[in-house]
Write a protein that holds these residues in place. Structure first.
Motif, mmCIF file in Angstrom:
data_model
loop_
_atom_site.group_PDB
_atom_site.id
_atom_site.type_symbol
_atom_site.label_atom_id
_atom_site.label_comp_id
_atom_site.label_asym_id
_atom_site.label_seq_id
_atom_site.Cartn_x
_atom_site.Cartn_y
_atom_site.Cartn_z
ATOM 1 N N VAL A 1 2.368 -2.883 2.342
ATOM 2 C CA VAL A 1 2.073 -2.196 3.612
ATOM 3 C C VAL A 1 1.882 -3.212 4.727
ATOM 4 O O VAL A 1 2.408 -3.047 5.834
ATOM 5 C CB VAL A 1 0.832 -1.293 3.465
ATOM 6 N N TRP A 2 1.110 -4.282 4.447
ATOM 7 C CA TRP A 2 0.894 -5.315 5.471
ATOM 8 C C TRP A 2 2.214 -5.959 5.877
ATOM 9 O O TRP A 2 2.453 -6.204 7.065
ATOM 10 C CB TRP A 2 -0.065 -6.386 4.944
ATOM 11 N N VAL A 3 3.061 -6.243 4.897
ATOM 12 C CA VAL A 3 4.347 -6.875 5.191
ATOM 13 C C VAL A 3 5.207 -5.962 6.054
ATOM 14 O O VAL A 3 5.780 -6.393 7.070
ATOM 15 C CB VAL A 3 5.083 -7.232 3.880
ATOM 16 N N VAL A 4 5.304 -4.710 5.676
ATOM 17 C CA VAL A 4 6.135 -3.767 6.428
ATOM 18 C C VAL A 4 5.591 -3.563 7.835
ATOM 19 O O VAL A 4 6.334 -3.631 8.824
ATOM 20 C CB VAL A 4 6.240 -2.415 5.690
ATOM 21 N N ASN A 5 4.289 -3.319 7.953
ATOM 22 C CA ASN A 5 3.716 -3.067 9.273
ATOM 23 C C ASN A 5 3.863 -4.277 10.190
ATOM 24 O O ASN A 5 4.124 -4.130 11.384
ATOM 25 C CB ASN A 5 2.244 -2.688 9.144
ATOM 26 N N GLY A 6 3.708 -5.470 9.629
ATOM 27 C CA GLY A 6 3.888 -6.670 10.440
ATOM 28 C C GLY A 6 5.327 -6.845 10.887
ATOM 29 O O GLY A 6 5.593 -7.119 12.062
ATOM 30 N N TYR A 7 6.266 -6.670 9.957
ATOM 31 C CA TYR A 7 7.676 -6.822 10.308
ATOM 32 C C TYR A 7 8.094 -5.841 11.399
ATOM 33 O O TYR A 7 8.823 -6.201 12.331
ATOM 34 C CB TYR A 7 8.552 -6.622 9.070
#
Length: 202
Positions: free
Chosen positions: A156-162
């Protein structure tokens, strides 16, 4: 929009679109009742007395955004299997959903930065439900030595950041997450991460 009947209703699509944009772009703490009134096109007393003020509007926007995601997952649940392939499908579904509804990730990023910290209980009514739903797929998919909950949060963190800045260009500047070739590259990266932590599909 004027002050006709529709604008008096906080559930009116125009009102919801406007307040969602304000909260997702600026955060709850930076938005005022007057800003909402000006953006919607109503007197400020309509916002405070008939809409319930920015607090009530924010709670509704936040809960609706998360419910929209859970409904989306539920509607495709029959196609998502509790294995590596299902996890790939779930994460790609989340990417697509957030591209279509960018407010989802932005509201959460503001929240993680202590936005609306005076409003308690939102996580219990949103994040906890999101996590429970996702773990039904992630739990059975990962290897025994992998922390399923930590993996879910990492993804989730990776997707939201990207989705906020894409891949930096040569000068380190943000790029659109759906720029040509970038989204495919990101999906390949997600798929590789998932391959590393999941059990092989029989």
């Amino acid at each position: 929009m004027g002050t006709g009947d529709a604008s008096q209703d906080p559930t009116d699509p125009h009102v919801q679109t406007v307040v969602t944009r304000l909260f997702s772009e600026l955060g709850y703490d930076a938005v005022t009742n007057q800003m909402i009134a000006s953006a919607v096109g109503v007197p400020v007393d309509v916002v405070t007395e008939q809409y319930g003020g920015k607090r009530a509007l924010y709670v509704q926007v936040f809960e609706d955004a998360n419910q929209r995601w859970r409904d989306h997952v539920r509607d495709t649940a029959g196609e998502i299997t509790p294995d590596a392939d299902g996890l790939r499908q779930l994460i790609n579904l989340y990417v697509d959903h957030c591209l279509e509804h960018p407010e989802m990730a932005r509201l959460w990023i503001h929240r993680w930065l202590s936005d609306a910290s005076d409003i308690a209980g939102l996580e219990e009514r949103t994040s906890a439900l999101n996590m429970r739903q996702a773990l039904e797929v992630i739990g059975p998919a990962v290897r025994p030595d992998v922390d399923a909950e930590a993996l879910m949060l990492t993804l989730v963190w990776v997707v939201n950041g990207y989705l906020q800045s894409g891949f930096p260009d040569a000068a380190g500047r943000a790029t659109p997450p759906d720029a040509s070739g970038a989204l495919d590259r990101f999906r390949r990266h997600l798929n590789e991460l998932i391959r590393l932590v999941t059990a092989p599909t029989p």
